[in-house]
Design a protein around this motif. Structure first.
Motif, PDB file in Angstrom:
ATOM      1  N   GLU A  79     -11.630   5.202  -7.543  1.00  0.00           N
ATOM      2  CA  GLU A  79     -10.386   5.796  -8.038  1.00  0.00           C
ATOM      3  C   GLU A  79      -9.159   5.220  -7.339  1.00  0.00           C
ATOM      4  OE1 GLU A  79      -9.979   7.904 -10.622  1.00  0.00           O
ATOM      5  OE2 GLU A  79     -12.111   7.543 -10.954  1.00  0.00           O
ATOM      6  N   ALA A  80      -9.322   4.613  -6.188  1.00  0.00           N
ATOM      7  CA  ALA A  80      -8.197   4.067  -5.429  1.00  0.00           C
ATOM      8  C   ALA A  80      -7.442   3.018  -6.237  1.00  0.00           C
ATOM      9  CB  ALA A  80      -8.707   3.452  -4.127  1.00  0.00           C
ATOM     10  N   GLU A  81      -6.136   2.978  -6.043  1.00  0.00           N
ATOM     11  CA  GLU A  81      -5.302   1.988  -6.733  1.00  0.00           C
ATOM     12  C   GLU A  81      -5.421   0.596  -6.106  1.00  0.00           C
ATOM     13  OE1 GLU A  81      -1.258   4.031  -7.780  1.00  0.00           O
ATOM     14  OE2 GLU A  81      -2.090   4.970  -5.963  1.00  0.00           O
ATOM     15  N   ILE A  82      -5.665   0.571  -4.813  1.00  0.00           N
ATOM     16  CA  ILE A  82      -5.728  -0.678  -4.039  1.00  0.00           C
ATOM     17  C   ILE A  82      -7.103  -0.767  -3.379  1.00  0.00           C
ATOM     18  CG2 ILE A  82      -4.736  -1.997  -2.112  1.00  0.00           C
ATOM     19  CD1 ILE A  82      -2.688  -1.559  -4.310  1.00  0.00           C
ATOM     20  N   VAL A  83      -7.728  -1.940  -3.452  1.00  0.00           N
ATOM     21  CA  VAL A  83      -8.992  -2.199  -2.761  1.00  0.00           C
ATOM     22  C   VAL A  83      -8.736  -3.293  -1.736  1.00  0.00           C
ATOM     23  CG1 VAL A  83     -11.394  -2.949  -2.974  1.00  0.00           C
ATOM     24  CG2 VAL A  83     -10.348  -1.543  -4.780  1.00  0.00           C
TER      25      VAL A  83
ATOM     26  N   ASP B   5     -11.080  -5.084 -13.676  1.00  0.00           N
ATOM     27  CA  ASP B   5     -11.124  -4.600 -15.064  1.00  0.00           C
ATOM     28  C   ASP B   5     -10.560  -3.183 -15.182  1.00  0.00           C
ATOM     29  OD1 ASP B   5     -12.238  -6.958 -15.980  1.00  0.00           O
ATOM     30  OD2 ASP B   5     -14.289  -6.162 -16.048  1.00  0.00           O
ATOM     31  N   ALA B   6     -10.722  -2.387 -14.126  1.00  0.00           N
ATOM     32  CA  ALA B   6     -10.239  -1.006 -14.125  1.00  0.00           C
ATOM     33  C   ALA B   6      -8.776  -0.907 -13.683  1.00  0.00           C
ATOM     34  CB  ALA B   6     -11.125  -0.154 -13.222  1.00  0.00           C
ATOM     35  N   GLY B   7      -8.135  -2.042 -13.486  1.00  0.00           N
ATOM     36  CA  GLY B   7      -6.710  -2.043 -13.157  1.00  0.00           C
ATOM     37  C   GLY B   7      -6.385  -1.910 -11.683  1.00  0.00           C
ATOM     38  N   ARG B   8      -7.366  -2.099 -10.820  1.00  0.00           N
ATOM     39  CA  ARG B   8      -7.113  -1.999  -9.385  1.00  0.00           C
ATOM     40  C   ARG B   8      -6.492  -3.300  -8.878  1.00  0.00           C
ATOM     41  NH1 ARG B   8      -8.489   1.988 -11.697  1.00  0.00           N
ATOM     42  NH2 ARG B   8     -10.177   3.350 -11.069  1.00  0.00           N
ATOM     43  N   GLN B   9      -5.659  -3.186  -7.855  1.00  0.00           N
ATOM     44  CA  GLN B   9      -5.143  -4.350  -7.155  1.00  0.00           C
ATOM     45  C   GLN B   9      -6.084  -4.615  -5.985  1.00  0.00           C
ATOM     46  OE1 GLN B   9      -0.924  -4.254  -6.194  1.00  0.00           O
ATOM     47  NE2 GLN B   9      -0.643  -2.718  -7.800  1.00  0.00           N
ATOM     48  N   ILE B  10      -6.440  -5.868  -5.787  1.00  0.00           N
ATOM     49  CA  ILE B  10      -7.437  -6.216  -4.775  1.00  0.00           C
ATOM     50  C   ILE B  10      -6.865  -7.251  -3.828  1.00  0.00           C
ATOM     51  CG2 ILE B  10      -9.757  -7.109  -4.375  1.00  0.00           C
ATOM     52  CD1 ILE B  10     -10.234  -6.327  -7.432  1.00  0.00           C
ATOM     53  N   TYR B  11      -6.977  -6.965  -2.534  1.00  0.00           N
ATOM     54  CA  TYR B  11      -6.517  -7.878  -1.492  1.00  0.00           C
ATOM     55  C   TYR B  11      -7.690  -8.206  -0.582  1.00  0.00           C
ATOM     56  CZ  TYR B  11      -1.965  -6.589  -3.220  1.00  0.00           C
ATOM     57  OH  TYR B  11      -0.881  -6.393  -4.036  1.00  0.00           O
ATOM     58  N   VAL B  12      -7.804  -9.480  -0.236  1.00  0.00           N
ATOM     59  CA  VAL B  12      -8.938  -9.980   0.546  1.00  0.00           C
ATOM     60  C   VAL B  12      -8.411 -10.743   1.752  1.00  0.00           C
ATOM     61  CG1 VAL B  12     -10.944 -11.529   0.501  1.00  0.00           C
ATOM     62  CG2 VAL B  12     -10.366 -10.169  -1.529  1.00  0.00           C
ATOM     63  N   GLY B  13      -9.049 -10.544   2.898  1.00  0.00           N
ATOM     64  CA  GLY B  13      -8.753 -11.338   4.088  1.00  0.00           C
ATOM     65  C   GLY B  13      -9.952 -12.206   4.403  1.00  0.00           C
TER      66      GLY B  13
ATOM     67  N   TRP C 287      -5.358 -12.970   0.682  1.00  0.00           N
ATOM     68  CA  TRP C 287      -5.473 -13.373  -0.721  1.00  0.00           C
ATOM     69  C   TRP C 287      -5.307 -12.167  -1.643  1.00  0.00           C
ATOM     70  CZ3 TRP C 287      -6.857 -18.532  -1.735  1.00  0.00           C
ATOM     71  CH2 TRP C 287      -7.442 -19.241  -0.682  1.00  0.00           C
ATOM     72  N   ARG C 288      -4.949 -12.438  -2.875  1.00  0.00           N
ATOM     73  CA  ARG C 288      -5.022 -11.433  -3.930  1.00  0.00           C
ATOM     74  C   ARG C 288      -6.096 -11.904  -4.905  1.00  0.00           C
ATOM     75  NH1 ARG C 288       0.319  -9.543  -6.543  1.00  0.00           N
ATOM     76  NH2 ARG C 288       0.723 -10.840  -4.790  1.00  0.00           N
ATOM     77  N   PHE C 289      -7.045 -11.019  -5.206  1.00  0.00           N
ATOM     78  CA  PHE C 289      -8.086 -11.303  -6.188  1.00  0.00           C
ATOM     79  C   PHE C 289      -7.426 -11.145  -7.552  1.00  0.00           C
ATOM     80  CE2 PHE C 289     -11.832 -10.222  -8.738  1.00  0.00           C
ATOM     81  CZ  PHE C 289     -12.807 -11.065  -8.226  1.00  0.00           C
ATOM     82  N   ILE C 290      -7.363 -12.233  -8.343  1.00  0.00           N
ATOM     83  CA  ILE C 290      -6.558 -12.194  -9.563  1.00  0.00           C
ATOM     84  C   ILE C 290      -7.328 -12.452 -10.857  1.00  0.00           C
ATOM     85  CG2 ILE C 290      -4.377 -12.756  -8.457  1.00  0.00           C
ATOM     86  CD1 ILE C 290      -4.844 -15.668  -9.461  1.00  0.00           C
ATOM     87  N   SER C 291      -8.527 -13.003 -10.770  1.00  0.00           N
ATOM     88  CA  SER C 291      -9.237 -13.288 -12.007  1.00  0.00           C
ATOM     89  C   SER C 291     -10.742 -13.115 -11.800  1.00  0.00           C
ATOM     90  CB  SER C 291      -8.943 -14.698 -12.506  1.00  0.00           C
ATOM     91  OG  SER C 291      -9.431 -15.659 -11.590  1.00  0.00           O
TER      92      SER C 291
ATOM     93  N   VAL D  44       0.795  -1.228   0.000  1.00  0.00           N
ATOM     94  CA  VAL D  44       0.000   0.000   0.000  1.00  0.00           C
ATOM     95  C   VAL D  44       0.827   1.278   0.000  1.00  0.00           C
ATOM     96  CG1 VAL D  44      -1.967  -1.110   1.132  1.00  0.00           C
ATOM     97  CG2 VAL D  44      -0.216   0.014   2.525  1.00  0.00           C
ATOM     98  N   ALA D  45       2.118   1.178   0.251  1.00  0.00           N
ATOM     99  CA  ALA D  45       2.964   2.371   0.369  1.00  0.00           C
ATOM    100  C   ALA D  45       2.866   3.238  -0.885  1.00  0.00           C
ATOM    101  CB  ALA D  45       4.406   1.975   0.632  1.00  0.00           C
ATOM    102  N   ASP D  46       2.632   4.524  -0.664  1.00  0.00           N
ATOM    103  CA  ASP D  46       2.558   5.528  -1.728  1.00  0.00           C
ATOM    104  C   ASP D  46       1.418   5.286  -2.713  1.00  0.00           C
ATOM    105  OD1 ASP D  46       4.844   6.871  -0.712  1.00  0.00           O
ATOM    106  OD2 ASP D  46       6.116   5.365  -1.677  1.00  0.00           O
ATOM    107  N   LYS D  47       0.408   4.530  -2.320  1.00  0.00           N
ATOM    108  CA  LYS D  47      -0.741   4.251  -3.185  1.00  0.00           C
ATOM    109  C   LYS D  47      -2.017   4.736  -2.498  1.00  0.00           C
ATOM    110  CE  LYS D  47       1.366   0.262  -5.361  1.00  0.00           C
ATOM    111  NZ  LYS D  47       2.424  -0.348  -4.581  1.00  0.00           N
ATOM    112  N   THR D  48      -3.049   4.950  -3.311  1.00  0.00           N
ATOM    113  CA  THR D  48      -4.354   5.289  -2.746  1.00  0.00           C
ATOM    114  C   THR D  48      -5.110   3.995  -2.489  1.00  0.00           C
ATOM    115  OG1 THR D  48      -5.255   5.568  -4.971  1.00  0.00           O
ATOM    116  CG2 THR D  48      -4.488   7.563  -3.829  1.00  0.00           C
ATOM    117  N   VAL D  49      -5.838   3.968  -1.355  1.00  0.00           N
ATOM    118  CA  VAL D  49      -6.439   2.733  -0.860  1.00  0.00           C
ATOM    119  C   VAL D  49      -7.900   2.947  -0.496  1.00  0.00           C
ATOM    120  CG1 VAL D  49      -6.336   1.017   1.007  1.00  0.00           C
ATOM    121  CG2 VAL D  49      -4.210   1.932   0.041  1.00  0.00           C
ATOM    122  N   LEU D  50      -8.731   1.968  -0.850  1.00  0.00           N
ATOM    123  CA  LEU D  50     -10.120   1.899  -0.397  1.00  0.00           C
ATOM    124  C   LEU D  50     -10.253   0.702   0.534  1.00  0.00           C
ATOM    125  CD1 LEU D  50     -13.231   2.454  -0.425  1.00  0.00           C
ATOM    126  CD2 LEU D  50     -13.323   0.925  -2.422  1.00  0.00           C
TER     127      LEU D  50
END
Length: 171
Positions: free
Chosen positions: A91-95, A119-127, A164-168, A26-32
């Motif tokens: 708009e956040a880079e990371i969800v 689809d919008a290019g966001r990186q998604i992390y799930v716990g 987890w990382r949401f990848i597909s 998350v460093a230097d990124k916008t996060v939701l």
């Protein structure tokens, strides 16, 4: 019993622990922080160097709790009282998603939202601690930590919770 957002759910705990151990996520990124509850993930992201953090929940009391918890932790977190699941990718880079797969109706709304984010290019992390409705086929496991589930007695045997990382797309 306290409201749902007053508990540290294991999905949020495991993902917060993973982020704190790997701040480059998350460093230097916008996060939701989607479905923020108490703001645990938002605070972990802010403490880990996120450039901006938005904590969003459908419960106004949860949003108020996030504001208090962020202040107690001396971090800046913006809040939003809204249901984002039927809208476009943020708009956040990371969800970050901590423990939103505990019931089928909610999971059925979360997955298409995450698909739009991907689809919008966001990186998604799930716990998650192994909830029935987690779409594991679209996830990449990142780390596992032992935790006790929400509502179980403190003497309960810990079980693995996963970051987890949401990848597909899973729709």
């Amino acid at each position: 019993m306290p409201p749902y957002w007053a508990w540290c759910w294991p999905g949020g705990l495991v993902l917060a622990r993973h982020i704190m151990a790997n701040p480059e996520i998350v460093a230097d990124k916008t996060v939701l922080d989607l479905g923020t509850g108490s703001g645990l993930l938002a605070i972990a992201a802010a403490l880990s160097g996120a450039d901006g953090v938005l904590a969003c929940d459908t419960d106004a009391n949860a949003v108020a709790a996030v504001e208090l918890n962020a202040a107690l932790n001396s971090v800046a977190v913006r809040t939003q009282h809204a249901d984002l699941l039927d809208g476009p990718a943020p708009e956040a880079e990371i969800v970050l998603v901590g423990d939103l797969f505990y019931e089928s109706a909610l999971a059925a709304r979360v997955v298409p939202f995450l698909d739009r984010c991907l689809d919008a290019g966001r990186q998604i992390y799930v716990g998650d601690i192994g909830r029935k409705h987690l779409p594991r086929d679209g996830m990449e496991p990142l780390a596992s930590y032992p935790l006790v589930d929400f509502g179980e007695p403190a003497t309960a045997e810990p079980r693995p919770a996963w970051a987890w990382r949401f990848i597909s797309q899973t729709a």
